[in-house]
Scaffold this active site. Structure first.
Site, PDB file in Angstrom:
ATOM      1  N   LYS A  59      45.654  46.652  41.907  1.00  0.00           N
ATOM      2  CA  LYS A  59      44.787  47.133  40.835  1.00  0.00           C
ATOM      3  C   LYS A  59      43.364  46.705  41.143  1.00  0.00           C
ATOM      4  O   LYS A  59      43.112  45.689  41.795  1.00  0.00           O
ATOM      5  CB  LYS A  59      45.233  46.611  39.467  1.00  0.00           C
ATOM      6  CG  LYS A  59      45.128  45.105  39.262  1.00  0.00           C
ATOM      7  CD  LYS A  59      43.785  44.562  38.856  1.00  0.00           C
ATOM      8  CE  LYS A  59      43.233  45.245  37.631  1.00  0.00           C
ATOM      9  NZ  LYS A  59      41.875  44.689  37.289  1.00  0.00           N
ATOM     10  N   THR A 112      41.442  41.019  47.142  1.00  0.00           N
ATOM     11  CA  THR A 112      40.778  41.831  46.148  1.00  0.00           C
ATOM     12  C   THR A 112      41.573  41.921  44.885  1.00  0.00           C
ATOM     13  O   THR A 112      42.742  42.220  44.933  1.00  0.00           O
ATOM     14  CB  THR A 112      40.533  43.243  46.662  1.00  0.00           C
ATOM     15  OG1 THR A 112      39.680  43.880  45.732  1.00  0.00           O
ATOM     16  CG2 THR A 112      41.754  44.012  46.864  1.00  0.00           C
ATOM     17  N   SER A 119      34.773  46.121  23.762  1.00  0.00           N
ATOM     18  CA  SER A 119      34.822  46.729  22.427  1.00  0.00           C
ATOM     19  C   SER A 119      36.117  47.495  22.221  1.00  0.00           C
ATOM     20  O   SER A 119      36.874  47.726  23.151  1.00  0.00           O
ATOM     21  CB  SER A 119      33.636  47.654  22.240  1.00  0.00           C
ATOM     22  OG  SER A 119      33.634  48.678  23.195  1.00  0.00           O
TER      23      SER A 119
END
Length: 409
Positions: free
Chosen positions: A183, A194, A409
């Site tokens: 991912k 990574t 958010s």
């Protein structure tokens, strides 16, 4: 909260990955942050599985990374235990307890030493949480057998597509398989590996040799990509070798019997690394940066990263502007041995600048046509030596700003 549309650079479909003997995959949907999708993954590994790993070099590494560095000293693994939605990084003693509780619960459930449990977490940094929701679900998790696709989806955050790759090769005439998934989309300039990557093989390779192979292959794959120059607190790549293929014993990393395996493993890692770049937050173009003619491979990679990470280079490409002067700038700023009178800049195989000035009879038309495509090739030849390196990156668009401005958010 995250990207909503699939990257235009995404592959057509998730690939068919071969099962790996000695590996069972499990997932659970616990709503840690993402609703209605798997967000916890556990790979159950047969006893005796050898393990290799590379971790972030960040000095603010997560508790999971710190645990993994110590666990790696044992050389064997019984589980990779991962959650998405909260990185459990920069959460102090609570983060350490989160990892400890996951490790203890998994080790009891699998009847193994705690040092054989490797954990990883991905998501928001600095949000305190507890592991109760995960540890309470251990029984249900282990009862839920999952596919490669399920597992790949369970570790996604702002990713727009799951990433998988595989290969089949031989060691001393014995067929061995490699399957893995990863991912990553943002906060990506690996300084080791990574983001999160989990690779599995049925090959019989001892820990020390496996570790050396992974470290070497990693340098030309996961360590050769960047999206935004930011190294995560949680970057982890784990490689498990179950030994179920039954190949003859290998003597060391230089054993000729491992040549094909090393090439196949590097191919899988590179495929996954490229998919991460293709899913770079807001990406519309995949960029290959080749630096040649450097005094060393190390300096070539520094220059390639400087070009690949330059916001001016990346935004020029996003705007389909063949502004090669920005590439000259990037080479000049990074501190490698360079001289404008020796430097050659090419885009799409067409030389634009050479010997300290724009090439004679310069025609930007074919370069403009190239840069309007999805796959962009940049070459900078420094004219000093044989050092060369390749780095892969993506363009920088307003989509990157939108995704990261809204991330919490």
């Amino acid at each position: 909260m995250g990207a909503t549309s699939v990257s235009p650079l995404a592959p057509a479909a998730f690939p068919e990955l071969p099962a790996i003997a000695g590996v069972k995959l499990h997932t659970a949907t616990l709503g840690i942050r993402y609703k209605g999708r798997p967000d916890v993954f556990l790979a159950e590994l047969d006893p005796g599985t050898q393990v290799a790993a590379v971790f972030t070099t960040s000095t603010t590494a997560s508790a999971a990374v710190r645990w993994g560095r110590e666990a790696l000293k044992g050389g064997t693994a019984r589980a990779f235990f991962v959650n998405a939605g909260n990185s459990v990084a920069f959460t102090g003693k609570a983060g350490e307890k989160f990892v400890a509780d996951k490790v203890e619960t998994a080790s009891k459930a699998l009847g193994c030493d705690k040092a054989e449990i490797f954990t990883a977490s991905t998501g928001v940094i600095g949000e305190p949480t507890t592991a109760n929701r995960i540890t309470d679900a251990m029984g249900d998790l282990l009862a839920n057998d999952a596919s490669w696709l399920d597992a790949a989806k369970a570790i996604m955050t702002t990713d727009t597509f799951p990433k998988g790759a595989s290969a089949t090769t031989t060691i001393n005439g014995t067929s061995v398989s490699i399957s893995g998934f990863a991912k990553g989309s943002g906060m990506i300039e690996p300084n080791m590996a990574t983001m999160l990557g989990f690779i599995f093989t049925d090959a019989a390779i001892p820990h020390a040799v496996l570790q050396a192979i992974l470290a070497d292959c990693n340098n030309r794959s996961f360590n050769a990509i960047t999206v935004d120059s930011d190294t995560s607190t949680s970057d982890t790549v784990l490689l498990a070798a179950t030994g179920k293929a039954g190949n003859d014993a290998v003597s060391g990393i230089d054993d000729p019997a491992l040549t094909e395996f090393k090439d196949a493993l590097e191919g899988v890692l590179r495929d996954l690394a490229h998919q991460i770049v293709r899913d770079g937050e807001g990406a519309t173009k995949f960029i290959t940066v080749n630096v040649t003619g450097a005094v060393s491979e190390k300096e070539a990679k520094i220059a390639a990263k400087a070009i690949a990470n330059s916001p001016l280079v990346k935004t020029a490409i996003a705007g389909e502007d063949a502004n090669w002067g920005r590439i000259v700038m990037a080479v000049g700023k990074c501190g490698v041995t360079a001289d404008p009178n020796k430097l050659t800049i090419s885009i799409g195989g067409i030389a634009l600048a050479k010997n300290g000035e724009r090439v004679e009879d310069y025609d930007e038309t074919p370069v403009e046509a190239h840069i309007k495509g999805q796959y962009i090739d940049i070459v900078a030849d420094l004219g000093f030596g044989d050092g060369a390196a390749t780095v892969w990156t993506c363009d920088l668009t307003h989509g990157y700003i939108s995704i990261n401005a809204d991330y919490r958010s």
